[in-house]
Design an enzyme around this catalytic site. Sequence first.
Site, mmCIF file in Angstrom:
data_model
loop_
_atom_site.group_PDB
_atom_site.id
_atom_site.type_symbol
_atom_site.label_atom_id
_atom_site.label_comp_id
_atom_site.label_asym_id
_atom_site.label_seq_id
_atom_site.Cartn_x
_atom_site.Cartn_y
_atom_site.Cartn_z
ATOM 1 N N TRP A 133 43.625 38.650 19.927
ATOM 2 C CA TRP A 133 44.295 38.321 21.186
ATOM 3 C C TRP A 133 45.790 38.600 21.173
ATOM 4 O O TRP A 133 46.442 38.509 22.204
ATOM 5 C CB TRP A 133 44.091 36.810 21.469
ATOM 6 C CG TRP A 133 44.325 36.000 20.222
ATOM 7 C CD1 TRP A 133 43.366 35.542 19.364
ATOM 8 C CD2 TRP A 133 45.581 35.621 19.649
ATOM 9 N NE1 TRP A 133 43.946 34.902 18.287
ATOM 10 C CE2 TRP A 133 45.303 34.936 18.449
ATOM 11 C CE3 TRP A 133 46.921 35.798 20.036
ATOM 12 C CZ2 TRP A 133 46.313 34.423 17.631
ATOM 13 C CZ3 TRP A 133 47.916 35.300 19.216
ATOM 14 C CH2 TRP A 133 47.613 34.615 18.034
ATOM 15 N N ASN A 134 46.368 38.906 20.009
ATOM 16 C CA ASN A 134 47.838 38.840 19.959
ATOM 17 C C ASN A 134 48.530 39.975 20.717
ATOM 18 O O ASN A 134 49.604 39.769 21.285
ATOM 19 C CB ASN A 134 48.334 38.705 18.520
ATOM 20 C CG ASN A 134 47.974 39.878 17.668
ATOM 21 O OD1 ASN A 134 47.048 40.610 17.988
ATOM 22 N ND2 ASN A 134 48.693 40.073 16.599
ATOM 23 N N HIS A 158 36.052 41.434 22.404
ATOM 24 C CA HIS A 158 37.450 41.000 22.313
ATOM 25 C C HIS A 158 37.495 39.517 21.945
ATOM 26 O O HIS A 158 36.483 38.816 21.974
ATOM 27 C CB HIS A 158 38.155 41.254 23.654
ATOM 28 C CG HIS A 158 39.580 41.692 23.492
ATOM 29 N ND1 HIS A 158 40.396 41.176 22.510
ATOM 30 C CD2 HIS A 158 40.356 42.569 24.187
ATOM 31 C CE1 HIS A 158 41.602 41.737 22.606
ATOM 32 N NE2 HIS A 158 41.602 42.598 23.612
ATOM 33 N N ALA A 159 38.691 39.047 21.594
ATOM 34 C CA ALA A 159 38.858 37.626 21.263
ATOM 35 C C ALA A 159 38.470 36.777 22.478
ATOM 36 O O ALA A 159 38.726 37.168 23.630
ATOM 37 C CB ALA A 159 40.300 37.357 20.857
ATOM 38 N N SER A 160 37.905 35.602 22.200
ATOM 39 C CA SER A 160 37.318 34.797 23.275
ATOM 40 C C SER A 160 38.352 34.254 24.258
ATOM 41 O O SER A 160 37.996 33.843 25.362
ATOM 42 C CB SER A 160 36.546 33.622 22.669
ATOM 43 O OG SER A 160 35.442 34.122 21.966
ATOM 44 N N GLY A 209 41.905 41.684 12.779
ATOM 45 C CA GLY A 209 41.772 40.228 12.812
ATOM 46 C C GLY A 209 42.077 39.619 11.466
ATOM 47 O O GLY A 209 42.795 40.203 10.652
ATOM 48 N N GLU A 231 41.808 46.192 9.857
ATOM 49 C CA GLU A 231 43.246 45.902 9.965
ATOM 50 C C GLU A 231 43.370 44.390 9.930
ATOM 51 O O GLU A 231 43.090 43.719 10.924
ATOM 52 C CB GLU A 231 43.812 46.427 11.295
ATOM 53 C CG GLU A 231 43.679 47.913 11.501
ATOM 54 C CD GLU A 231 44.687 48.716 10.716
ATOM 55 O OE1 GLU A 231 45.409 48.140 9.882
ATOM 56 O OE2 GLU A 231 44.735 49.936 10.923
ATOM 57 N N LEU A 232 43.773 43.860 8.784
ATOM 58 C CA LEU A 232 43.767 42.403 8.636
ATOM 59 C C LEU A 232 45.190 41.843 8.640
ATOM 60 O O LEU A 232 46.065 42.396 9.273
ATOM 61 C CB LEU A 232 42.980 42.027 7.381
ATOM 62 C CG LEU A 232 41.555 42.620 7.358
ATOM 63 C CD1 LEU A 232 40.829 42.233 6.089
ATOM 64 C CD2 LEU A 232 40.753 42.193 8.583
ATOM 65 N N CYS A 265 50.849 40.810 13.207
ATOM 66 C CA CYS A 265 50.527 41.054 11.796
ATOM 67 C C CYS A 265 51.702 41.706 11.094
ATOM 68 O O CYS A 265 51.886 41.515 9.901
ATOM 69 C CB CYS A 265 49.296 41.949 11.721
ATOM 70 S SG CYS A 265 49.462 43.413 12.731
HETATM 71 P P1 NAP Z 1 40.214 36.264 14.049
HETATM 72 O O1 NAP Z 1 39.823 34.849 14.135
HETATM 73 O O2 NAP Z 1 39.724 37.066 12.907
HETATM 74 O O3 NAP Z 1 39.780 36.933 15.446
HETATM 75 C C1 NAP Z 1 39.866 38.311 15.657
HETATM 76 C C2 NAP Z 1 38.590 38.791 16.308
HETATM 77 O O4 NAP Z 1 37.506 38.639 15.385
HETATM 78 C C3 NAP Z 1 38.189 37.999 17.553
HETATM 79 O O5 NAP Z 1 37.567 38.865 18.450
HETATM 80 C C4 NAP Z 1 37.191 36.984 16.995
HETATM 81 O O6 NAP Z 1 36.309 36.501 17.982
HETATM 82 C C5 NAP Z 1 36.481 37.813 15.967
HETATM 83 N N1 NAP Z 1 35.895 37.073 14.851
HETATM 84 C C6 NAP Z 1 36.310 35.915 14.307
HETATM 85 N N2 NAP Z 1 35.527 35.590 13.263
HETATM 86 C C7 NAP Z 1 34.584 36.574 13.152
HETATM 87 C C8 NAP Z 1 33.491 36.808 12.272
HETATM 88 N N3 NAP Z 1 33.206 35.985 11.270
HETATM 89 N N4 NAP Z 1 32.752 37.904 12.451
HETATM 90 C C9 NAP Z 1 33.021 38.775 13.447
HETATM 91 N N5 NAP Z 1 34.049 38.599 14.311
HETATM 92 C C10 NAP Z 1 34.825 37.517 14.160
HETATM 93 O O7 NAP Z 1 41.765 36.462 14.055
HETATM 94 P P2 NAP Z 1 42.855 35.587 14.770
HETATM 95 O O8 NAP Z 1 43.260 34.542 13.820
HETATM 96 O O9 NAP Z 1 42.470 35.199 16.123
HETATM 97 O O10 NAP Z 1 43.983 36.728 14.907
HETATM 98 C C11 NAP Z 1 45.042 36.820 14.086
HETATM 99 C C12 NAP Z 1 44.785 37.637 12.813
HETATM 100 O O11 NAP Z 1 44.680 39.007 13.125
HETATM 101 C C13 NAP Z 1 45.938 37.505 11.862
HETATM 102 O O12 NAP Z 1 45.506 37.366 10.557
HETATM 103 C C14 NAP Z 1 46.676 38.819 12.045
HETATM 104 O O13 NAP Z 1 47.491 39.205 10.990
HETATM 105 C C15 NAP Z 1 45.563 39.741 12.279
HETATM 106 N N6 NAP Z 1 46.057 40.941 12.948
HETATM 107 C C16 NAP Z 1 46.094 42.105 12.233
HETATM 108 C C17 NAP Z 1 46.587 43.260 12.808
HETATM 109 C C18 NAP Z 1 46.622 44.554 12.067
HETATM 110 O O14 NAP Z 1 46.737 45.604 12.701
HETATM 111 N N7 NAP Z 1 46.523 44.566 10.751
HETATM 112 C C19 NAP Z 1 47.044 43.215 14.130
HETATM 113 C C20 NAP Z 1 47.001 42.012 14.818
HETATM 114 C C21 NAP Z 1 46.492 40.876 14.206
HETATM 115 P P3 NAP Z 1 36.515 35.043 18.655
HETATM 116 O O15 NAP Z 1 37.804 35.069 19.362
HETATM 117 O O16 NAP Z 1 35.339 34.912 19.556
HETATM 118 O O17 NAP Z 1 36.508 34.069 17.516
#
Ligand code: NAP
Length: 462
Positions: A133-134, A158-160, A209, A231-232, A265
């Site tokens: 979502w960011n 996409h994020a919920s 994510g 991309e974590l 990130c």
């Molecule tokens: P997140 O919980 O991993 O959510 C990201 C996406 O993954 C959402 O669509 C989420 O769906 C889904 N998701 C969550 N758990 C999952 C699973 N076990 N299996 C499959 N899909 C799953 O991440 P966040 O905390 O919201 O976002 C922030 C993270 O993203 C941070 O760690 C940040 O550094 C990282 N990020 C990385 C980059 C990059 O380019 N490296 C860019 C931006 C952000 P739901 O919303 O439905 O849970």
Amino acid sequence: MAIATISPVTGEVLKSFDELTPEELEDKLARAAAAAASYRLTRVEQRASWLNQAADNLEKDADSVSTLITTEMGKTYRAAQEEVAKCVRGLRFYAANGPEFLQNLPGDANTVGAKETYVTYQPIGVVLAVMPWNLPLWQAMRFAAPALTAGNVGVLKHASNVPQTALYMEQLFREAGFPDDVFQTLLISSRRVEQVLRDDRIAAATLTGSEPAGRSMATITGDVIKRMVLELGGSDPFIVMPSTDLERATDVAVKARTLNNGQSCINGKRFFVHADIYDAFLDKFVAKMGALVVGDPMDAATDVGPLATESGRADVEAYVEDAVGKGAKALVGGKRLDRPGWFYPPTVLTGITPEMNMYHEEVFGPVAQVFSVGSLAEALEQANAHPYGLGSNLWSQDPAERELFIRDVQSGMAFINGNTTSYPEIPFGGVKRSGYGRELSDLGMREFMNAKTVWIGADVGA
Ligand code: NAP
């Protein structure tokens, strides 16, 4: 997690959505597979013209889409406008360069006994994108623009908390003229990602994510042997050496840590400052972080809006409480604001040690950790001790220091005297537990293509 737009400013649920039923999901996957069979045969010049149309339409929608982004995840309206502009640029970049990126790569026919040999880049089919979502439009766009240019079909989970932005993307591509079902949004919860990933109609996946989501998806794609880009997280080092201009370095340090309300990130998160300038850096940095205006993200005077989710704010609070409880000092900020919504103030911490959770993890909010170091080598040693390796940043006028930094920093991207950011024109990605694969540029497009080797012998009888 409910699929809903919830205001980060007030906590109010603004709009809820039902998840796709099993039958609706099946229908969408069947449509995606059918679209992939014909879309791969379209000419890249035609795809480029649809991309340009999408860019024009998005430019016209810029104000309403920026408002939507701010409403759904709380970044400032100004930042949302910049995000939309970057998406327009990304669409136009792939429209302009796609045809060249898809050119065959000729090989030396003689050395392999052929009349002709080359590599041809072909689409691989339906790609699943799981996005955060960011930067709700840009993260999804930097998957979609190269994927559609390549002749792939996209399905987006996409994020919920950003369902309306997700649905807007589907509409954008449809209205730009792309054939039906070439890009679809799937309103599903994360627990249904496994089913989609295992579906034979899905050829590959990309996730931006968190590490737990990455681990889960990579385990599944490993099991079913499908290609994936990950991309974590990141906890990027921002290293400041004595030769730099402190005024400029601190201006950018503030931006680096608070951009996107501290939820990027590639935000600079750990600041390693040479001991000779540590006090001067800290004075300026703390004063500038403390002067930022925290408030309504739609207000033009606001520098930092709320965090996107209540649980995200709770995570940030827990990191800071853990660190302060173990001896860290908050020179500014450090406590949630007493007001509705999920606000957290710009915070500067010193005295961070390996016993504290934030030392090894990622704080997704406007919290800076500042360390004093005796040399660039020491800064690099501490920077590289972190499990992540996404971006990195050096401030120095010294060519030898720059070379050392480029050679030794463990990151996918090394930025010198400028803030780490993403551009459509250059690759983006990390090493170590920040993930694998690259997005953007020609590299990002080829991640999801079959680089097919063609070898043609002499005509029989010739
Ligand atoms: P997140 O919980 O991993 O959510 C990201 C996406 O993954 C959402 O669509 C989420 O769906 C889904 N998701 C969550 N758990 C999952 C699973 N076990 N299996 C499959 N899909 C799953 O991440 P966040 O905390 O919201 O976002 C922030 C993270 O993203 C941070 O760690 C940040 O550094 C990282 N990020 C990385 C980059 C990059 O380019 N490296 C860019 C931006 C952000 P739901 O919303 O439905 O849970």
